[in-house]
Design an enzyme around this catalytic site. Sequence first.
Site, mmCIF file in Angstrom:
data_model
loop_
_atom_site.group_PDB
_atom_site.id
_atom_site.type_symbol
_atom_site.label_atom_id
_atom_site.label_comp_id
_atom_site.label_asym_id
_atom_site.label_seq_id
_atom_site.Cartn_x
_atom_site.Cartn_y
_atom_site.Cartn_z
ATOM 1 N N ARG A 227 0.843 -1.213 0.000
ATOM 2 C CA ARG A 227 0.000 0.000 0.000
ATOM 3 C C ARG A 227 0.877 1.261 0.000
ATOM 4 N NH1 ARG A 227 -3.582 -0.646 5.165
ATOM 5 N NH2 ARG A 227 -4.591 1.255 4.367
ATOM 6 N N HIS B 92 -5.512 -2.962 13.453
ATOM 7 C CA HIS B 92 -6.880 -3.460 13.481
ATOM 8 C C HIS B 92 -7.031 -4.542 14.556
ATOM 9 C CE1 HIS B 92 -6.713 -1.764 9.388
ATOM 10 N NE2 HIS B 92 -8.015 -1.588 9.518
ATOM 11 N N ASP C 89 -8.240 7.330 12.823
ATOM 12 C CA ASP C 89 -8.599 6.022 12.301
ATOM 13 C C ASP C 89 -9.769 5.506 13.148
ATOM 14 O OD1 ASP C 89 -8.478 3.804 10.659
ATOM 15 O OD2 ASP C 89 -6.331 3.485 10.930
#
Length: 369
Positions: free
Chosen positions: A140, A183, A255
């Site tokens: 990414r 996450h 986030d």
Amino acid sequence: MSNDLYRDCARLFMVGFPGPRIDDDFATLMDDGLFGAILFKRNVGTAQETAALCREIKSRADRPFILSVDQEGGRVARLRGEPFTPLPSMRELGQRQDLALVERVGRLLAHELRAVGFDWNFAPVLDVDTNPTNPVIGDRSFSRDPDEVARLGVALARGLEAGGVASCGKHFPGHGDTTTDSHLTLPRLPHDLERLRRVELVPFRAFAQAGLASLMTAHVLFDALDPKVPATMSPRALNGLLREELGFDGVLVSDDLEMKAIAGHYSVEEAAVQGTLAGVDLFLVCHQADVQRRAIEALVRAVESGRVPRERIAEAHRRLARLESRFAHGPEDRLATLGGEEHRALAQGLASAFSGKDPTEVMLASRRA
């Protein structure tokens, strides 16, 4: 709690909702003053279905209401399949070292997002790909070279914003060298400030100097900045390093507060309050309506008690209003521009650059695959 204060605090939140339709919980939160919504794979369908949902949300809001999405290219893309253009990973794009090509990708992304109703794209990734074992960033990122990440990240963001979609560089102060995924757990970086300024912070400094729309925080512990709380909740990282040292005055968005890096270690209520004090202007709470409601109510109580100054809320409102004035679009009908002359020119130029073959045939082949 007063209705006006509740709306003032609700404006500092952007939420997700469960499926392809507006549900009752989301509708109630919209009425309570949310800044906007983030859509995921669970919300989108075909281009026609996605455009219809975006129009429905904006029409129901009956006010500027920002819709956002993660459409980076490569493996992180919520909108897929014809007529959306399949894009390479940012690593592959970065290997070309072609500034004009990257800006073209930004313009293409903006065109496709605007066509179905989005105002804000949570891209580009500004993390530097320094750790090959990183489970969440990897391809990414544009490059292992911080100067290249800076150069290309700013180019992609400029392309997006030239096309009428707000950009968002992520994840400040840098998620590229972690070995765990925020996450799932709370990552920690032990690097000193000299190393951060030399590597991780280089793209964010360039982004700040370019005057681009927004940055997203990282749920990562940076020992050199604040070993007790992640950057999202750290005044030293956000007000000190980002605002004062790097000079960033755009919107600072967290986030998702439901990620395990936050939810597994702190209450969402405390994260929202500490994040506001640290300098966050807008919080993502992407899944559960009860969590979204609790976070807003905690911020209201913190303002009522004097823990969070009303000026801090007003400051966030000023930045959000600036982004809204530039990028909030009403319930437009632009779907027909997908496949139109401008869209074909952008997409075919990109396909040709990557293949050296006839661009039309490349696009057709990629859609058949």
